[in-house]
Write a protein that holds these residues in place. Sequence first.
Motif, mmCIF file in Angstrom:
data_model
loop_
_atom_site.group_PDB
_atom_site.id
_atom_site.type_symbol
_atom_site.label_atom_id
_atom_site.label_comp_id
_atom_site.label_asym_id
_atom_site.label_seq_id
_atom_site.Cartn_x
_atom_site.Cartn_y
_atom_site.Cartn_z
ATOM 1 N N LYS A 42 0.823 -1.212 0.000
ATOM 2 C CA LYS A 42 0.000 0.000 0.000
ATOM 3 C C LYS A 42 0.855 1.260 0.000
ATOM 4 O O LYS A 42 0.563 2.228 -0.700
ATOM 5 C CB LYS A 42 -0.927 -0.013 1.214
ATOM 6 N N ASN A 43 1.930 1.255 0.809
ATOM 7 C CA ASN A 43 2.774 2.444 0.959
ATOM 8 C C ASN A 43 4.241 2.095 0.735
ATOM 9 O O ASN A 43 4.743 1.107 1.287
ATOM 10 C CB ASN A 43 2.607 3.037 2.356
ATOM 11 N N ILE A 44 4.917 2.905 -0.063
ATOM 12 C CA ILE A 44 6.348 2.720 -0.345
ATOM 13 C C ILE A 44 7.098 3.980 0.056
ATOM 14 O O ILE A 44 6.639 5.098 -0.189
ATOM 15 C CB ILE A 44 6.592 2.430 -1.847
ATOM 16 N N ALA B 127 4.985 0.233 -8.036
ATOM 17 C CA ALA B 127 3.710 0.847 -7.663
ATOM 18 C C ALA B 127 2.607 0.452 -8.638
ATOM 19 O O ALA B 127 1.459 0.216 -8.237
ATOM 20 C CB ALA B 127 3.858 2.368 -7.611
ATOM 21 N N TYR C 29 1.739 -3.409 -7.974
ATOM 22 C CA TYR C 29 1.121 -3.732 -6.692
ATOM 23 C C TYR C 29 -0.061 -2.833 -6.337
ATOM 24 O O TYR C 29 -0.611 -2.942 -5.245
ATOM 25 C CB TYR C 29 2.169 -3.669 -5.579
ATOM 26 N N THR D 89 -0.065 0.280 -5.597
ATOM 27 C CA THR D 89 0.337 1.098 -4.445
ATOM 28 C C THR D 89 -0.484 2.392 -4.388
ATOM 29 O O THR D 89 -0.756 3.015 -5.415
ATOM 30 C CB THR D 89 1.838 1.429 -4.543
#
Length: 288
Positions: free
Chosen positions: A4-6, A27, A30, A32
């Motif tokens: 969800k978060n990178i 992103a 996935y 993201t």
Amino acid sequence: MKIKNILVALDLSELDISLIKYCSMLAKNYGTENVYFIHNVKKYEISSLFSEQLENINIEEIIEEELENSISKYFDTDCNYELLVSDDAYTESLISYVANKYHTNLIIVGNKNTYKGSGSVSGKLLRMAKCNVLLIPKEANLTPENLMVATDFSSASLKAFHTASDMSSRQKSTLKALNVFKIPQLFFPYIKIDKAREKVEKHVDLQFEKLLQKTKAQHIETLKASAGEDSIPEKIRTIAEKDKTDILFVADKGHNNFTSLLVGSVTEELFTQDLHVPLWVVKRYIAS
């Protein structure tokens, strides 16, 4: 698996472009939702000789503008992103703090061991991070097709296997599982080396069978190798680079009778050497 978060650590080096592009690719794959780009300005490293010239210059603003230009040019994924520029004495602590604050699933950092820099921040960050960490060299392939997971058949490396398998499915990439074993020297006076290797190889084959049955994985090529005179990380690196691996997955820690993937041992040695393959370290326990 959802990322969800990178969080992406930038440092104004030529490696930044590779990190931004690689993050953009992940992103997309996935789905993201949020990407946080972070840069830490270490003002204390600026010589006092230049303090007078820089007195009326807003360093953070200049750096922010330069990084924003790079991000807008190379980050082409439709998701939210934010650029964070800070001034902190300890970069690894700052990255770890921000990763926790924004519930980051993955931290992406550059492997500077291959050309400039010591990589010391990456090594410290690996020990502090509470989420997965991906180390990217400059020459990373933006369309990874050949994945490899190093396993010692521990529960921690099983999670690394699942992460690699998920990535393989998303990318429609090939996946190979590698076990590198080392026979303890103390056995040599009592056991013939050939007999010992034969016994260990049978044990490894059996463990691979159990792994594939447990995960119900298909079309996975299994590889086993003796480290011989090399260390385990040296052998893993040699095999991964010779095989032109696009991403190497390892657990943050794990153990059995013949191998060890402990932070501070195999994994950290891989993380801090001039590895020309992206290294994805999968954390066994991830903070929520």
